[in-house]
Scaffold this active site. Structure first.
Site, PDB file in Angstrom:
ATOM      1  N   CYS A   1       0.655  -0.822  -0.113  1.00  0.00           N
ATOM      2  CA  CYS A   1       0.079  -0.217   0.172  1.00  0.00           C
ATOM      3  C   CYS A   1       1.123   1.396   0.050  1.00  0.00           C
ATOM      4  O   CYS A   1       1.406   1.570   1.125  1.00  0.00           O
ATOM      5  CB  CYS A   1      -0.744  -0.044   1.336  1.00  0.00           C
TER       6      CYS A   1
ATOM      7  N   CYS B   1      -5.208   5.001  -5.036  1.00  0.00           N
ATOM      8  CA  CYS B   1      -4.076   3.873  -4.829  1.00  0.00           C
ATOM      9  C   CYS B   1      -2.768   3.501  -4.930  1.00  0.00           C
ATOM     10  O   CYS B   1      -2.793   3.995  -6.660  1.00  0.00           O
ATOM     11  CB  CYS B   1      -4.910   3.250  -5.444  1.00  0.00           C
TER      12      CYS B   1
END
Length: 286
Positions: A77, A224
């Site tokens: 992430c 993202c």
């Protein structure tokens, strides 16, 4: 004896909601049910929760477990790692840091004006590395489509692993599709044995991409980081862009550079929102 409440920090990276919990020196109390209970709290809602654990490798600051809001674990992430880097810099004053995740070792560097760069590592393009459930020799465009065979809505995505699997569909308008409907169908497509992050990408120039992403285990997201990296390297592989691009997601721009050492570097901001505590008993998640 009931466990003491855990401090948490709510942050975001371009609107990608992040909760950071530092468990170094403590046992990991999280189960999928507890992760979901945290995400159900309005003040602690997240796309990803970054849990700092004791280092497993010498020379690293922490081992970071990454949880999606559905309780599943993610390998990477990028936006969350920027938040972790900012939090550790505030606590220690060290701008250069190294962390370990399921995707491997990641270097984080805190720069001026609230910007953080994360070395996201090397992209992987082999079908078994992504992974896919069947062989494709050229992952710049694979046989996958949504809609009628003679007139598909979406087709021929690029696929890549940035430590987690990504599929990028090239379109003329990222807002012209119902990604909230298409995303979950493709995330769970049999071709992706570990599910996949699904993105729509529009190349607007040699140095610019517009992107929307359905994030595996989290849903529609304003940003993202790993998807931005995946889109950048896939566009460069297809010779649509240069190797340094600005990827604009709904939350704002990220600068992505695929350098000659084959590593992908992502630079962007973070924002601090608030702090609180987690009491699992009070949340009904013993």
């Amino acid at each position: 004896m009931a466990a003491a409440p855990l401090p948490f920090r709510k942050m975001n990276g371009l609107g990608n909601e992040i909760v950071v919990v530092d468990l170094r020196g403590q046992a990991d109390p999280f189960t999928p049910a507890r992760v979901q209970a945290v995400g159900a709290r309005p003040d602690a809602h997240f796309d990803q929760m970054m849990v700092l654990m004791n280092p497993r490798t010498d020379g690293t600051d922490a081992y970071v477990r990454i949880y999606n809001i559905d309780g599943s674990e993610a390998e990477a992430c990028g936006n969350g790692m920027r938040c972790v880097g900012w939090a550790v810099w505030e606590a220690t004053g060290r701008k250069s840091q190294k962390f370990e995740t399921r995707a491997g070792l990641l270097d984080v560097n805190v720069e001026g004006q609230g910007r953080i760069t994360v070395d996201m590592g090397r992209p992987r393009f082999g079908w078994q590395d992504i992974p896919l459930s069947e062989e494709f020799r050229d992952t710049r465009a694979i046989e996958l489509q949504i809609g009628p065979i003679d007139k598909p809505i979406l087709h021929s995505p690029s696929v890549v692993s940035m430590g987690n699997p990504h599929a990028i569909f090239w379109v003329d308008d990222v807002n012209a599709y119902d990604l909230g409907k298409i995303g979950p169908m493709l995330e769970h497509h049999p071709l992706f044995p570990q599910r996949a992050n699904i993105s729509l990408a529009h190349v607007t120039s040699r140095t610019a991409i517009t992107l929307r992403t359905w994030e595996r285990g989290a849903g529609l997201t304003r940003a993202c980081g790993s998807a931005a990296c995946a889109a950048a390297v896939s566009a460069a592989r297809k010779r649509l862009t240069d190797r340094a691009v600005t990827v604009t997601v709904p939350g704002g721009p990220l600068f992505i550079e695929w350098r000659e050492n084959d590593h992908v570097y992502m630079t962007g901001p973070v924002e601090d929102e608030h702090r609180g505590t987690l009491d699992f008993a009070a949340m009904g998640a013993p």
